[in-house]
Every structure is written in C-alpha cells, then in structure tokens.
Design an enzyme around this catalytic site. Structure first.
Site, PDB file in Angstrom:
ATOM      1  N   THR A   1       0.823  -1.218   0.000  1.00  0.00           N
ATOM      2  CA  THR A   1       0.000   0.000   0.000  1.00  0.00           C
ATOM      3  C   THR A   1       0.858   1.269   0.000  1.00  0.00           C
ATOM      4  O   THR A   1       1.840   1.353   0.736  1.00  0.00           O
ATOM      5  CB  THR A   1      -0.967   0.034   1.209  1.00  0.00           C
ATOM      6  OG1 THR A   1      -1.691   1.280   1.154  1.00  0.00           O
ATOM      7  CG2 THR A   1      -0.272  -0.087   2.556  1.00  0.00           C
TER       8      THR A   1
ATOM      9  N   ASN B   1       0.852   6.521 -10.918  1.00  0.00           N
ATOM     10  CA  ASN B   1      -0.527   6.506 -11.426  1.00  0.00           C
ATOM     11  C   ASN B   1      -1.573   6.205 -10.349  1.00  0.00           C
ATOM     12  O   ASN B   1      -2.736   6.566 -10.484  1.00  0.00           O
ATOM     13  CB  ASN B   1      -0.585   5.451 -12.547  1.00  0.00           C
ATOM     14  CG  ASN B   1      -1.978   5.069 -12.936  1.00  0.00           C
ATOM     15  OD1 ASN B   1      -2.679   5.825 -13.605  1.00  0.00           O
ATOM     16  ND2 ASN B   1      -2.420   3.895 -12.495  1.00  0.00           N
TER      17      ASN B   1
ATOM     18  N   TYR C   1      -9.278  15.189  -3.492  1.00  0.00           N
ATOM     19  CA  TYR C   1      -8.626  14.644  -4.698  1.00  0.00           C
ATOM     20  C   TYR C   1      -8.010  15.788  -5.504  1.00  0.00           C
ATOM     21  O   TYR C   1      -6.846  15.728  -5.911  1.00  0.00           O
ATOM     22  CB  TYR C   1      -9.688  13.895  -5.500  1.00  0.00           C
ATOM     23  CG  TYR C   1      -9.275  13.425  -6.867  1.00  0.00           C
ATOM     24  CD1 TYR C   1      -8.529  12.266  -7.027  1.00  0.00           C
ATOM     25  CD2 TYR C   1      -9.669  14.123  -8.022  1.00  0.00           C
ATOM     26  CE1 TYR C   1      -8.170  11.805  -8.295  1.00  0.00           C
ATOM     27  CE2 TYR C   1      -9.316  13.674  -9.283  1.00  0.00           C
ATOM     28  CZ  TYR C   1      -8.567  12.518  -9.420  1.00  0.00           C
ATOM     29  OH  TYR C   1      -8.222  12.075 -10.684  1.00  0.00           O
TER      30      TYR C   1
ATOM     31  N   SER D   1      -4.892  17.217  -3.995  1.00  0.00           N
ATOM     32  CA  SER D   1      -3.706  16.365  -4.186  1.00  0.00           C
ATOM     33  C   SER D   1      -3.182  16.479  -5.622  1.00  0.00           C
ATOM     34  O   SER D   1      -1.979  16.426  -5.856  1.00  0.00           O
ATOM     35  CB  SER D   1      -4.032  14.910  -3.838  1.00  0.00           C
ATOM     36  OG  SER D   1      -4.911  14.335  -4.792  1.00  0.00           O
TER      37      SER D   1
ATOM     38  N   ASN E   1     -13.084   6.146 -18.881  1.00  0.00           N
ATOM     39  CA  ASN E   1     -14.097   5.115 -18.588  1.00  0.00           C
ATOM     40  C   ASN E   1     -13.590   3.912 -17.782  1.00  0.00           C
ATOM     41  O   ASN E   1     -13.868   2.764 -18.133  1.00  0.00           O
ATOM     42  CB  ASN E   1     -14.768   4.643 -19.888  1.00  0.00           C
ATOM     43  CG  ASN E   1     -13.800   3.870 -20.781  1.00  0.00           C
ATOM     44  OD1 ASN E   1     -12.619   3.746 -20.455  1.00  0.00           O
ATOM     45  ND2 ASN E   1     -14.287   3.351 -21.895  1.00  0.00           N
TER      46      ASN E   1
HETATM   47  P1  NAP Z   1      -8.467   2.849 -10.729  1.00  0.00           P
HETATM   48  O1  NAP Z   1      -8.997   2.077 -11.860  1.00  0.00           O
HETATM   49  O2  NAP Z   1      -9.314   2.993  -9.519  1.00  0.00           O
HETATM   50  O3  NAP Z   1      -7.069   2.214 -10.308  1.00  0.00           O
HETATM   51  C1  NAP Z   1      -6.383   2.689  -9.185  1.00  0.00           C
HETATM   52  C2  NAP Z   1      -5.175   1.847  -8.955  1.00  0.00           C
HETATM   53  O4  NAP Z   1      -4.526   2.287  -7.756  1.00  0.00           O
HETATM   54  C3  NAP Z   1      -5.499   0.380  -8.782  1.00  0.00           C
HETATM   55  O5  NAP Z   1      -4.511  -0.429  -9.344  1.00  0.00           O
HETATM   56  C4  NAP Z   1      -5.530   0.205  -7.258  1.00  0.00           C
HETATM   57  O6  NAP Z   1      -5.234  -1.130  -6.946  1.00  0.00           O
HETATM   58  C5  NAP Z   1      -4.396   1.175  -6.863  1.00  0.00           C
HETATM   59  N1  NAP Z   1      -4.531   1.631  -5.471  1.00  0.00           N
HETATM   60  C6  NAP Z   1      -5.637   2.062  -4.829  1.00  0.00           C
HETATM   61  N2  NAP Z   1      -5.368   2.363  -3.559  1.00  0.00           N
HETATM   62  C7  NAP Z   1      -4.040   2.114  -3.387  1.00  0.00           C
HETATM   63  C8  NAP Z   1      -3.161   2.193  -2.275  1.00  0.00           C
HETATM   64  N3  NAP Z   1      -3.572   2.612  -1.078  1.00  0.00           N
HETATM   65  N4  NAP Z   1      -1.861   1.842  -2.443  1.00  0.00           N
HETATM   66  C9  NAP Z   1      -1.426   1.408  -3.645  1.00  0.00           C
HETATM   67  N5  NAP Z   1      -2.192   1.307  -4.734  1.00  0.00           N
HETATM   68  C10 NAP Z   1      -3.503   1.653  -4.599  1.00  0.00           C
HETATM   69  O7  NAP Z   1      -8.039   4.330 -11.180  1.00  0.00           O
HETATM   70  P2  NAP Z   1      -8.028   4.981 -12.644  1.00  0.00           P
HETATM   71  O8  NAP Z   1      -9.379   5.489 -12.913  1.00  0.00           O
HETATM   72  O9  NAP Z   1      -7.371   4.061 -13.583  1.00  0.00           O
HETATM   73  O10 NAP Z   1      -7.071   6.219 -12.369  1.00  0.00           O
HETATM   74  C11 NAP Z   1      -5.680   6.119 -12.602  1.00  0.00           C
HETATM   75  C12 NAP Z   1      -5.059   7.503 -12.597  1.00  0.00           C
HETATM   76  O11 NAP Z   1      -5.695   8.328 -13.570  1.00  0.00           O
HETATM   77  C13 NAP Z   1      -5.198   8.237 -11.266  1.00  0.00           C
HETATM   78  O12 NAP Z   1      -4.025   8.954 -10.998  1.00  0.00           O
HETATM   79  C14 NAP Z   1      -6.349   9.191 -11.515  1.00  0.00           C
HETATM   80  O13 NAP Z   1      -6.271  10.349 -10.714  1.00  0.00           O
HETATM   81  C15 NAP Z   1      -6.122   9.528 -12.972  1.00  0.00           C
HETATM   82  N6  NAP Z   1      -7.350  10.023 -13.604  1.00  0.00           N
HETATM   83  C16 NAP Z   1      -8.400   9.183 -13.751  1.00  0.00           C
HETATM   84  C17 NAP Z   1      -9.583   9.669 -14.308  1.00  0.00           C
HETATM   85  C18 NAP Z   1     -10.758   8.792 -14.535  1.00  0.00           C
HETATM   86  O14 NAP Z   1     -11.824   9.338 -14.881  1.00  0.00           O
HETATM   87  N7  NAP Z   1     -10.635   7.472 -14.411  1.00  0.00           N
HETATM   88  C19 NAP Z   1      -9.659  11.011 -14.700  1.00  0.00           C
HETATM   89  C20 NAP Z   1      -8.555  11.823 -14.533  1.00  0.00           C
HETATM   90  C21 NAP Z   1      -7.395  11.309 -13.973  1.00  0.00           C
HETATM   91  P3  NAP Z   1      -5.562  -1.830  -5.524  1.00  0.00           P
HETATM   92  O15 NAP Z   1      -6.948  -1.473  -5.178  1.00  0.00           O
HETATM   93  O16 NAP Z   1      -5.303  -3.264  -5.806  1.00  0.00           O
HETATM   94  O17 NAP Z   1      -4.549  -1.274  -4.574  1.00  0.00           O
HETATM   95  C1  4JX Z   2     -16.541  14.142 -12.393  1.00  0.00           C
HETATM   96  C2  4JX Z   2     -15.360  14.516 -13.225  1.00  0.00           C
HETATM   97  C3  4JX Z   2     -15.526  15.329 -14.338  1.00  0.00           C
HETATM   98  C4  4JX Z   2     -11.798  14.012 -13.518  1.00  0.00           C
HETATM   99  C5  4JX Z   2     -11.159  14.656 -14.570  1.00  0.00           C
HETATM  100  C6  4JX Z   2     -11.224  13.115 -12.535  1.00  0.00           C
HETATM  101  C7  4JX Z   2     -11.712  11.329 -10.910  1.00  0.00           C
HETATM  102  C8  4JX Z   2     -12.224  11.587  -9.509  1.00  0.00           C
HETATM  103  C9  4JX Z   2     -13.739  11.594  -9.441  1.00  0.00           C
HETATM  104  C10 4JX Z   2     -12.276  10.004 -11.371  1.00  0.00           C
HETATM  105  C11 4JX Z   2     -11.740   8.895 -10.471  1.00  0.00           C
HETATM  106  C12 4JX Z   2     -12.184   9.153  -9.048  1.00  0.00           C
HETATM  107  C13 4JX Z   2     -13.704   9.147  -8.968  1.00  0.00           C
HETATM  108  C14 4JX Z   2     -14.447  15.670 -15.110  1.00  0.00           C
HETATM  109  N1  4JX Z   2     -13.218  15.180 -14.737  1.00  0.00           N
HETATM  110  C15 4JX Z   2     -13.120  14.357 -13.627  1.00  0.00           C
HETATM  111  N2  4JX Z   2     -14.164  14.019 -12.850  1.00  0.00           N
HETATM  112  N3  4JX Z   2     -12.009  15.340 -15.270  1.00  0.00           N
HETATM  113  O1  4JX Z   2     -10.035  13.051 -12.344  1.00  0.00           O
HETATM  114  N4  4JX Z   2     -12.096  12.353 -11.860  1.00  0.00           N
HETATM  115  C16 4JX Z   2     -14.251  10.252  -9.888  1.00  0.00           C
HETATM  116  C17 4JX Z   2     -13.819  10.030 -11.303  1.00  0.00           C
HETATM  117  C18 4JX Z   2     -11.669  10.509  -8.571  1.00  0.00           C
HETATM  118  O2  4JX Z   2     -11.663   8.119  -8.212  1.00  0.00           O
HETATM  119  C19 4JX Z   2     -14.561  16.543 -16.292  1.00  0.00           C
END
Ligand code: NAP
Ligand code: 4JX
Length: 291
Positions: free
Chosen positions: A91, A118, A182, A185, A218
């Site tokens: 973690t 990431n 969030y 950070s 997504n």
């Molecule tokens: P995700 O599918 O929820 O994956 C998160 C990853 O982090 C998983 O592998 C999870 O695995 C790991 N994790 C969670 N808690 C942890 C902990 N305490 N220690 C170590 N690892 C941990 O997230 P995602 O949507 O792919 O997002 C990935 C990145 O893209 C993030 O930096 C996010 O801010 C960024 N992002 C995402 C979105 C979006 O809409 N999805 C938008 C903008 C930016 P375990 O649970 O096995 O630990």
């Molecule tokens: C709702 C919204 C709309 C993000 C970037 C973003 C994260 C946040 C909130 C995603 C993973 C999560 C849960 C727009 N953007 C976003 N969110 N653009 O980083 N969202 C959700 C979705 C933390 O864990 C336009």
C-alpha cells in the site's frame, strides 16, 4: 499592419517551421527493452499502460495492493510480449513501502528508465464538510508517496537519462465540485513536479517529467463513482494509456487527454508559461548547492 506583415508573420512562420521540423515522432521501439515501473497497475489506466508497454517489449515491475489482480495482469503482460514482468504488492499509504518498492524494482530490473506514478486512493464524490482524515489520506497516497518514490528513483533515472510520469487530472488544473481532497492532491502534483522540472533544467539533470492532465476516463472506478452525479462522455482508457506513454517517450512536459478538443488549448495556460519564463531571470542559483 505593415509591421505585422514585415516582421511578425515571417517570425511566426519560421517558428512553426522550426517547431514542426524538430518534432520527433513516437515509435513503439522507443520502449523496447526499457525498464519501467507502473503504480496502480492492477486495474484501470495503470493496467492498460502495462499492456501497451508489454506489446512494446518493455521490462515491467508493477504495484498495487491486490496481489490477485497483479498476478493476472503480469500473466497477460508476458503473453503480450513484455521483456519481463514482475510485481510487488503493497500500500502507498506506507511511505517505507513506497521507497523500498522502488529500490527493489530497480534491483529486479537492473536499473530504471521510466517511473510511471498513477495510483490514487479510492475517493467517492461528495460535498466536503469536515473529513480531514480523507483529505490527509488523499494528500499522502496521491501526492506524498509520488514524491517519496521519485526521490528513491532519481539516482537510477539519472544514470539512464530517464523519465518520471505523473498521472494527474483536469481536476489538478481547474476546479470541479465534489472532489475537493482529490483535487487538492492533484494541484499539489503540478506545483511540486513543475517546480522540480525547472530545478532539473537549471542543474542540468537530464530526467524528463511528464504531467498528464486527463479528463473523465471510462475506468470501472470512475464510472461507478460518477454514476448519477456527473453526466458527460468518458474517454476510452486504452487510448488514454497509449497517449500517456507516447507523451512520456517524447519527454513532453505535459500531456492532455480529454474528449473535448478545446481542453488543452483552454487549460495549457500561456499566461502562466510567460510568467514562469519572465520570473526565472530573477533567481540567483550560484550560491545554492544543487546535488
Ligand atoms: P483505478 O482504476 O481505480 O485504479 C487505481 C489503482 O490504484 C489500482 O490499481 C488500485 O489497486 C491502486 N490503489 C488504490 N489504492 C491504493 C493504495 N492505497 N496503495 C497502492 N495502490 C492503490 O483508477 P483509474 O481510474 O485508472 O485512475 C488512474 C489515474 O488516472 C489516477 O491517478 C487518476 O487520478 C487519474 N485520472 C483518472 C480519471 C478517470 O476518470 N478514471 C480522470 C482523470 C485522472 P488496488 O486497489 O489493488 O490497490
Ligand atoms: C466528475 C469529473 C468530471 C476528472 C477529470 C477526474 C476522478 C475523480 C472523481 C475520477 C476517479 C475518481 C472518482 C471531469 N473530470 C473528472 N471528474 N475530469 O479526475 N475524476 C471520480 C472520477 C476521482 O476516483 C470533467
């Protein structure tokens, strides 16, 4: 107008010609044999990056908490053609784990070319009232652990002229409601990593830092968290992962990826870039120790 025609236009044309002639194209071979760490690789964008990197023939060490998830991803990476693929589960709430993970991963691969940061802690969307614990956790996992890992990786990255890739969000460049901890950070990542990028420039450290500014993607986590709270198109995680890798390989300062094509133009903030260019001249570095 005459001045524009005589000077400004030719300068603009020359600038654009120079810019496009020196722009390197991405080739998947750029990642072949490279030693890469991906955090948060058990699912979502991290998993997709691991798959792309495998197809490109990279060596991988992956991490997340779920050992079961990582095992499956590593098996698939090997099928896809990774030069090697291993994992270490733990973690990122634990800063000793964060530091030791990087050192162990470096030993497993015999060096490091690219550190892809990431992972994020799970953050449901909601109004912020008084949950200081959630705020502290978001800052620790989403920001401090990134710094800890970069510090541990820097000596190895310096040896290989490597790269740090910081996965951030539009919520780290502009404000959205319902994601305050969030967002804090993610803004912190920009403040810190953009600042040390300037320091690397001054001290001639040849380690690139790519900040990735993503719109809604997504992934399962994002779709679940936004369901019934936010209605807009989420972009595909596979393409998103590839764009991050391309930008990182080309050593770009920033990568923008969103469904709306105006996002990079509106968020790139030329005013900030001009201010940064002008203000750097006022700093005196001579008396400071750089290493
Ligand atoms: P995700 O599918 O929820 O994956 C998160 C990853 O982090 C998983 O592998 C999870 O695995 C790991 N994790 C969670 N808690 C942890 C902990 N305490 N220690 C170590 N690892 C941990 O997230 P995602 O949507 O792919 O997002 C990935 C990145 O893209 C993030 O930096 C996010 O801010 C960024 N992002 C995402 C979105 C979006 O809409 N999805 C938008 C903008 C930016 P375990 O649970 O096995 O630990
Ligand atoms: C709702 C919204 C709309 C993000 C970037 C973003 C994260 C946040 C909130 C995603 C993973 C999560 C849960 C727009 N953007 C976003 N969110 N653009 O980083 N969202 C959700 C979705 C933390 O864990 C336009």
């Amino acid at each position: 107008m005459a001045f524009m025609k005589k000077y400004l236009l030719p300068i603009l044309v020359l600038f654009l010609a120079y810019y496009y002639s020196t722009k390197e194209e991405f080739r998947p071979e750029m990642l072949q044999g490279k030693k890469v760490i991906v955090t948060g690789a058990s699912k979502g964008i991290g998993r997709e990056m691991a798959y792309h990197l495998s197809e490109m023939g990279a060596h991988l060490v992956l991490t997340a908490r779920s050992e079961e998830g990582l095992q499956k991803v590593v098996s698939r990476c090997l099928e896809l053609g990774a030069a090697s693929a291993q994992y270490i589960a733990g973690t990122m709430e634990d800063m000793t784990f964060a530091e030791q993970f990087v050192l162990k991963a470096g030993k497993l691969m015999g060096g490091l070319d690219m550190l892809i940061l990431n992972h994020i802690t799970y953050t449901p969307m909601g109004f912020f009232h008084d949950d200081i614990h959630a705020l502290r956790k978001a800052m620790e996992v989403n920001f401090i652990s990134y710094v800890v890992m970069s510090v541990a990786a820097l000596p190895m990255l310096k040896q290989n002229n490597g790269s740090i890739v910081v996965v951030s969000s539009m919520a780290g460049k502009m404000s959205h409601p319902l994601v305050a901890p969030y967002s804090a950070s993610k803004f912190a990542l920009d403040g810190f990593f953009s600042s040390i990028r300037k320091e690397y420039g001054v001290t001639k450290v040849n380690v690139s830092i790519t900040l990735c500014v993503l719109g809604l993607i997504n992934t399962e986590t994002a779709l679940k968290a936004t369901s019934g709270v936010f209605s807009a198109q989420a972009s595909p995680k596979e393409e998103c992962a590839l764009e991050i890798i391309k930008g990182a390989a080309l050593r770009k300062d920033e990568v923008y990826y969103d469904s709306w094509s105006w996002t990079p133009i509106l968020l790139a903030n030329p005013g900030r870039k001009i201010m940064e260019f002008l203000s750097i001249k006022n700093f005196v570095f001579d008396k400071l120790v750089s290493s």
